[in-house]
Design an enzyme around this catalytic site. Structure first.
Site, PDB file in Angstrom:
ATOM      1  N   HIS A   1       0.861  -1.227   0.004  1.00  0.00           N
ATOM      2  CA  HIS A   1       0.044   0.019  -0.067  1.00  0.00           C
ATOM      3  C   HIS A   1       0.851   1.222   0.079  1.00  0.00           C
ATOM      4  O   HIS A   1       1.738   1.431   1.074  1.00  0.00           O
ATOM      5  CB  HIS A   1      -1.020   0.158   1.422  1.00  0.00           C
ATOM      6  CG  HIS A   1      -1.675  -1.242   1.069  1.00  0.00           C
ATOM      7  ND1 HIS A   1      -2.307  -1.713   2.338  1.00  0.00           N
ATOM      8  CD2 HIS A   1      -2.561  -1.540   0.162  1.00  0.00           C
ATOM      9  CE1 HIS A   1      -3.325  -2.711   1.709  1.00  0.00           C
ATOM     10  NE2 HIS A   1      -3.547  -2.625   0.493  1.00  0.00           N
TER      11      HIS A   1
ATOM     12  N   GLU B   1       0.884  -5.139  11.132  1.00  0.00           N
ATOM     13  CA  GLU B   1       0.561  -3.483  10.842  1.00  0.00           C
ATOM     14  C   GLU B   1       1.459  -2.873  12.101  1.00  0.00           C
ATOM     15  O   GLU B   1       1.209  -3.120  13.247  1.00  0.00           O
ATOM     16  CB  GLU B   1      -1.002  -3.457  11.429  1.00  0.00           C
ATOM     17  CG  GLU B   1      -2.107  -4.357  10.323  1.00  0.00           C
ATOM     18  CD  GLU B   1      -2.389  -3.337   9.001  1.00  0.00           C
ATOM     19  OE1 GLU B   1      -1.833  -2.402   8.944  1.00  0.00           O
ATOM     20  OE2 GLU B   1      -3.181  -3.671   8.329  1.00  0.00           O
TER      21      GLU B   1
ATOM     22  N   GLU C   1       1.852   3.601   2.897  1.00  0.00           N
ATOM     23  CA  GLU C   1       2.131   3.150   4.115  1.00  0.00           C
ATOM     24  C   GLU C   1       4.110   3.100   4.368  1.00  0.00           C
ATOM     25  O   GLU C   1       4.599   1.936   4.026  1.00  0.00           O
ATOM     26  CB  GLU C   1       1.637   1.605   4.358  1.00  0.00           C
ATOM     27  CG  GLU C   1       0.139   1.780   4.632  1.00  0.00           C
ATOM     28  CD  GLU C   1      -0.486   0.301   4.331  1.00  0.00           C
ATOM     29  OE1 GLU C   1       0.117  -0.609   4.501  1.00  0.00           O
ATOM     30  OE2 GLU C   1      -1.917   0.372   4.208  1.00  0.00           O
TER      31      GLU C   1
ATOM     32  N   HIS D   1       2.693  -3.763   6.934  1.00  0.00           N
ATOM     33  CA  HIS D   1       1.840  -2.671   6.526  1.00  0.00           C
ATOM     34  C   HIS D   1       1.545  -1.701   7.668  1.00  0.00           C
ATOM     35  O   HIS D   1       2.286  -1.833   8.532  1.00  0.00           O
ATOM     36  CB  HIS D   1       0.290  -3.347   6.501  1.00  0.00           C
ATOM     37  CG  HIS D   1       0.070  -4.095   5.191  1.00  0.00           C
ATOM     38  ND1 HIS D   1      -0.568  -3.654   3.987  1.00  0.00           N
ATOM     39  CD2 HIS D   1       0.445  -5.457   4.701  1.00  0.00           C
ATOM     40  CE1 HIS D   1      -0.684  -4.308   3.246  1.00  0.00           C
ATOM     41  NE2 HIS D   1      -0.140  -5.631   3.493  1.00  0.00           N
TER      42      HIS D   1
HETATM   43  O1  0X9 Z   1      -6.803  -4.102   4.312  1.00  0.00           O
HETATM   44  C1  0X9 Z   1      -5.360  -4.413   4.394  1.00  0.00           C
HETATM   45  O2  0X9 Z   1      -5.193  -4.594   3.318  1.00  0.00           O
HETATM   46  C2  0X9 Z   1      -4.668  -4.623   5.493  1.00  0.00           C
HETATM   47  N1  0X9 Z   1      -4.948  -3.163   6.311  1.00  0.00           N
HETATM   48  S1  0X9 Z   1      -4.327  -1.796   5.760  1.00  0.00           S
HETATM   49  O3  0X9 Z   1      -4.954  -0.930   6.601  1.00  0.00           O
HETATM   50  N2  0X9 Z   1      -2.811  -1.861   5.944  1.00  0.00           N
HETATM   51  O4  0X9 Z   1      -4.691  -1.741   4.545  1.00  0.00           O
HETATM   52  C3  0X9 Z   1      -5.047  -5.615   6.457  1.00  0.00           C
HETATM   53  C4  0X9 Z   1      -4.742  -7.166   5.842  1.00  0.00           C
HETATM   54  C5  0X9 Z   1      -4.961  -8.038   6.849  1.00  0.00           C
HETATM   55  N3  0X9 Z   1      -6.064  -8.868   6.748  1.00  0.00           N
HETATM   56  C6  0X9 Z   1      -7.366  -8.591   7.296  1.00  0.00           C
HETATM   57  N4  0X9 Z   1      -7.457  -7.854   8.328  1.00  0.00           N
HETATM   58  N5  0X9 Z   1      -8.305  -9.553   7.134  1.00  0.00           N
HETATM   59 ZN    ZN Z   2      -1.765  -1.962   4.040  1.00  0.00          ZN
END
Ligand code: 0X9
Ligand code: ZN
Ligand code: CA
Ligand code: CA
Length: 435
Positions: free
Chosen positions: A161, A362, A164, A288
């Site tokens: 992303h 994260e 980030e 992330h």
């Molecule tokens: O949404 C995402 O891709 C990840 N969070 S972010 O804020 N960096 O975009 C999280 C991915 C992990 N998977 C789940 N939370 N299901």
């Molecule tokens: Zn992310």
């Protein structure tokens, strides 16, 4: 309104901007005229103010925001279409523009510098090209790095992303630390000798450049979707349970979690997929931000996976090793159970297809109140420091696996470790947290 007051508004709006609204991923960029009346009306609306330019205020607005603006009789202009990608030749390489964080050119330079300083330990490999033809670089770290040996392989990924930025720094610094401490630290030497550590700090170079030079909040890659919208969410483009439902990813190109036309439609995810066909990885971490948590499969469902206990135990170990460094607790849990569902993400694919422990970390901050995607330059090192022990732990775990496999043993190292017993409480705490 005085400029100071305006900056104040901008500052607080940035602080309190929701990262991805949970049930509304769609945002537009709009502009409103900058004048006294409008500024006063905007105050307290919690809008995501992007920037000020030519007497206009640009705002990243959700549908709800647009409704609120209409209720307050604020006229706005839709600008999303104007935020098309910059042409590559228009991007000047200014190393300072994102400060201590790496740009594409800076990461390229620094990876090559590591390779030339440690030619026996580090090798830079171009594993594929992004849409805009930037190289996707992997740094391989091992003894006899030019050879392919029968060793454990662990992969660290960063920056799926664009916004980030800290997620580039952590895997990069892990690599740098390993080579710089190899000669003097016998533990590091042992780990590096017995494994291949693969680091891809910048999976989404086009998005990162766009985020640096043009639009700080950019998330996706730079795919021209052909309908005036840009970008595929690379963390929804992997093939395992791709498009499983429309909650965990979106079929709409303008969405922040657009999954793309087909699984692995994007060259950036293809590069990762192709590397996996050549190397048998035993574990991975994909970095992330933000939230300060450790997540594992499944992400596409709340149902626990068939290796839930193993995944939870490794996460517990990692969390326990991280907390003492700076006193920051990384909660952990099953991704789908934790925040929100995702389908087509990296870890469900690597775990679902290859069965290897796969973690999304994260990075800090824990909350948008502490800055969201904006990590202070001064915090890069402390965030790296606390992430180092968990990375080393996972490498060590993979080495043990390899060894046990060679000996035909089935006992897993984590099962012997008593420390995890004391950590069982953490998991319950981690559950139920929402973004
Ligand atoms: O949404 C995402 O891709 C990840 N969070 S972010 O804020 N960096 O975009 C999280 C991915 C992990 N998977 C789940 N939370 N299901
Ligand atoms: Zn992310
Ligand atoms: Ca290339
Ligand atoms: Ca080796």
């Amino acid at each position: 309104m005085k400029k100071k007051v305006f900056l104040f508004v901008v500052f607080f709006s940035i602080l309190f901007t929701p990262l991805i609204p949970q049930d509304n991923y769609n945002t537009d960029i709009i502009s409103v005229d900058k004048n006294q009346t409008i500024l006063e009306k905007l105050w307290g609306m919690n809008l995501d103010l992007l920037m000020e330019r030519n007497g206009k205020i640009f705002i990243v607005a959700s549908i709800d925001d647009l409704i609120k603006l209409e209720e307050k009789n604020i006229t706005y202009t839709l600008e999303t279409q104007n935020f098309y990608p910059l042409k590559q030749e228009n991007i000047t390489i200014q190393s300072g523009i994102n400060g201590a964080f790496h740009s594409y050119k800076e990461i390229e330079q620094d990876l090559l510098a590591i390779e030339s300083a440690y030619p026996n330990l580090a090798r830079v490999i171009d594993i594929g090209d992004s849409l805009e033809n930037r190289n996707i670089y992997a740094l391989k770290i091992s003894d006899n790095v030019q050879m392919e040996e029968d060793e454990a392989r662990v992969l660290f990924l960063g920056c799926h992303h664009a916004r980030e930025w800290i997620s580039v720094e952590v895997p990069f610094l892990i690599g740098k630390y390993l080579v710089e401490n190899y000669a003097t630290n016998s533990e590091i030497k042992e780990l590096v000798n017995r494994s291949e550590i693969w680091i891809i700090p910048l999976v989404n170079p086009d998005g990162l450049e766009y985020s640096i030079h043009f639009y700080r909040y950019w998330r996706k890659n730079m795919r021209d979707n052909g309908d005036g919208s840009y970008g595929v969410d690379l963390n929804r483009n992997y093939s395992f349970k791709w498009g499983y439902d429309n909650t965990g990813s979106s079929p709409l190109p303008s969405s922040g979690v657009y999954r793309g036309k087909s699984p692995f439609s994007e060259p950036e995810t293809q590069a990762i997929r192709d590397l996996f066909t050549q190397k048998n990885f035993q574990a991975l971490i994909t970095y992330h931000s933000y939230s300060q948590v450790i997540l594992y499969s499944w992400g596409y469902t709340k149902e626990p996976s068939y290796k839930n206990e193993l995944l939870a135990n490794i996460a517990a170990e990692m969390s326990a090793l991280m907390e003492p460094v700076n006193g920051r607790l990384y909660e952990y849990g099953q991704a789908g159970d934790f925040f929100y569902l995702t389908n087509g993400d990296t870890t469900d694919w690597s775990f679902g297809v290859y069965g290897i422990p796969s973690y999304t970390i994260e990075l800090p901050p824990v909350d948008q109140i502490y800055g969201g995607f904006f990590n202070a330059e001064e915090d890069i090192n402390s965030i790296f420091n606390e992430n180092l022990p968990s990375a080393l732990y996972l490498i060590d775990w993979a080495i043990q696996q390899n060894q046990d496999k060679a000996k035909g043993k089935t006992t897993l190292r984590w099962q012997d470790n008593e420390a995890r017993q004391s950590l069982n409480g953490r998991q319950d705490k981690a559950k139920g947290k929402t973004i």
